[in-house]
Design a protein around this motif. Structure first.
Motif, PDB file in Angstrom:
ATOM      1  N   MET A 162       0.666  -0.856  -0.074  1.00  0.00           N
ATOM      2  CA  MET A 162       0.236  -0.048  -0.048  1.00  0.00           C
ATOM      3  C   MET A 162       0.649   0.790  -0.414  1.00  0.00           C
ATOM      4  SD  MET A 162      -2.672   1.242   2.605  1.00  0.00           S
ATOM      5  CE  MET A 162      -1.777   1.735   3.776  1.00  0.00           C
ATOM      6  N   PHE A 163      -0.053   2.370  -0.835  1.00  0.00           N
ATOM      7  CA  PHE A 163       0.928   3.343  -0.306  1.00  0.00           C
ATOM      8  C   PHE A 163       0.865   4.249   0.815  1.00  0.00           C
ATOM      9  CE2 PHE A 163       2.502   7.836  -1.588  1.00  0.00           C
ATOM     10  CZ  PHE A 163       2.809   7.592  -2.838  1.00  0.00           C
ATOM     11  N   PRO A 164       1.748   4.771   1.391  1.00  0.00           N
ATOM     12  CA  PRO A 164       1.991   4.568   2.563  1.00  0.00           C
ATOM     13  C   PRO A 164       0.881   6.022   2.576  1.00  0.00           C
ATOM     14  CG  PRO A 164       3.830   4.789   2.502  1.00  0.00           C
ATOM     15  CD  PRO A 164       3.341   4.813   0.920  1.00  0.00           C
ATOM     16  N   GLY A 165      -0.186   5.847   3.501  1.00  0.00           N
ATOM     17  CA  GLY A 165      -0.877   7.363   4.508  1.00  0.00           C
ATOM     18  C   GLY A 165      -2.008   7.104   3.017  1.00  0.00           C
ATOM     19  N   ALA A 166      -2.329   6.182   1.785  1.00  0.00           N
ATOM     20  CA  ALA A 166      -3.303   5.493   1.412  1.00  0.00           C
ATOM     21  C   ALA A 166      -4.177   4.964   2.216  1.00  0.00           C
ATOM     22  CB  ALA A 166      -2.941   5.225   0.033  1.00  0.00           C
ATOM     23  N   THR A 167      -5.139   5.518   2.996  1.00  0.00           N
ATOM     24  CA  THR A 167      -5.647   4.882   4.201  1.00  0.00           C
ATOM     25  C   THR A 167      -7.573   4.395   4.301  1.00  0.00           C
ATOM     26  OG1 THR A 167      -5.770   6.415   5.796  1.00  0.00           O
ATOM     27  CG2 THR A 167      -3.690   4.891   5.904  1.00  0.00           C
ATOM     28  N   ALA A 168      -7.764   5.509   2.861  1.00  0.00           N
ATOM     29  CA  ALA A 168      -9.305   5.762   2.601  1.00  0.00           C
ATOM     30  C   ALA A 168      -9.572   4.843   2.437  1.00  0.00           C
ATOM     31  CB  ALA A 168      -9.072   7.246   2.147  1.00  0.00           C
ATOM     32  N   SER A 169     -11.072   4.396   2.763  1.00  0.00           N
ATOM     33  CA  SER A 169     -11.840   3.201   1.915  1.00  0.00           C
ATOM     34  C   SER A 169     -11.991   3.463   0.390  1.00  0.00           C
ATOM     35  CB  SER A 169     -13.249   3.162   2.612  1.00  0.00           C
ATOM     36  OG  SER A 169     -14.097   4.190   2.268  1.00  0.00           O
TER      37      SER A 169
END
Length: 295
Positions: free
Chosen positions: A1-8
């Motif tokens: 995962m791209f770091p910080g890409a935490t959104a649904s």
């Protein structure tokens, strides 16, 4: 995962999509490793951006993962453009991680901008390269001239049925291409670049070029071929070309175009260095998000 890409996916304003296509790279293959390498070398970056006072993890970024590539470029582009159109239909901005530059055609098709802005060492205006119309060396020609239309006509001579025809018929021409940092091309490419729908800015002129005024409010798609950078800064790419741009000059272009852009990609990163190219690519992707979210 791209770091910080935490959104649904449902809540995302930006969607990272990897496109590890690696079939036409001319000299040093390895772009299949680009998307994951970009994600990996983004890990050291702080979440917080001082200039915009934003945190990347608060910018509603989702990482969709990679769209697995196969060895039919036209068919793959048709599939990839469908995935990216889904992102656009969800009112999110696609962030495409290449992969060879050929994948940009899918991003442009999904977004349908008025202007295609590209940071690139090469013009990529060939009709074909080694007999191949779907190549990293022809992508700008495919985008600029268009490879389809309402009547279904297209350059390339693919059969009238089948996935290849669907792919070539999908890409509509943009009004203009602005290529920044170009320093090489064939005589035929330079001739094509003399047309009114092409603006070429040499590396030494990029810093003084008024890109914001040139865009004049038109919608844009921004593509960053990492070989626009001088290979001293980003050696991990397939076709390195000396006398290129410095990273800060590329950053400034990204910051200028981002508020006007509906799509972004960074391409041509491979595994032939110690992470310099991937690190630059990851940082420019983050700069795009910060500048776009802050606009």
């Amino acid at each position: 995962m791209f770091p910080g890409a935490t959104a649904s996916r449902a809540d995302a304003a930006y969607v990272v999509v990897g496109a590890p296509l690696d079939i036409s790279t001319t000299f040093r293959p390895g772009t299949r490793f680009g998307p994951e390498r970009i994600r990996r070398f983004a890990r050291p970056f702080d979440d917080y951006d001082r200039r915009t006072d934003l945190r990347f993890s608060d910018c509603s970024v989702h990482d969709y993962g990679d769209v697995r590539a196969w060895d039919d470029a036209a068919e793959y582009l048709a599939w990839l453009s469908g995935e990216l159109r889904d992102v656009v239909r969800d009112d999110a901005v696609p962030l495409l991680l290449g992969g060879e530059h050929t994948v940009t055609a899918a991003g442009v098709e999904a977004v349908s901008p008025e202007v295609f802005v590209c940071l690139d060492a090469h013009l990529d205006l060939r009709e074909a390269y080694d007999g191949n119309e779907y190549s990293h060396a022809t992508v700008t020609r495919r985008i600029l001239d268009g490879t389809g239309g309402e009547d279904g006509d297209h350059a390339g001579g693919a059969d009238d049925d089948g996935a290849a025809n669907e792919a070539v018929a999908a890409v509509a021409a943009v009004d203009e291409e602005v290529v920044l940092g170009a320093r090489t091309g064939s005589p035929a490419e330079w001739d094509r670049a003399e047309a009114d729908d092409v603006t070429v800015v040499a590396p030494e002129d990029v810093a003084d070029f008024d890109l914001a005024a040139h865009l004049d409010g038109r919608s844009a798609y921004l593509s960053v071929d990492v070989d626009a950078a001088d290979p001293g800064f980003a050696p991990g790419t397939g076709t390195p070309e000396p006398f290129g741009l410095e990273p800060r000059e590329m950053r400034d272009v990204v910051r200028t175009v981002a508020p006007r852009a509906a799509g972004f990609d960074v391409v041509e990163v491979n595994d032939r260095d110690d992470g310099q190219a991937a690190s630059l690519a990851a940082k420019l992707c983050r700069e795009f998000v910060f500048a776009h979210a802050d606009s």
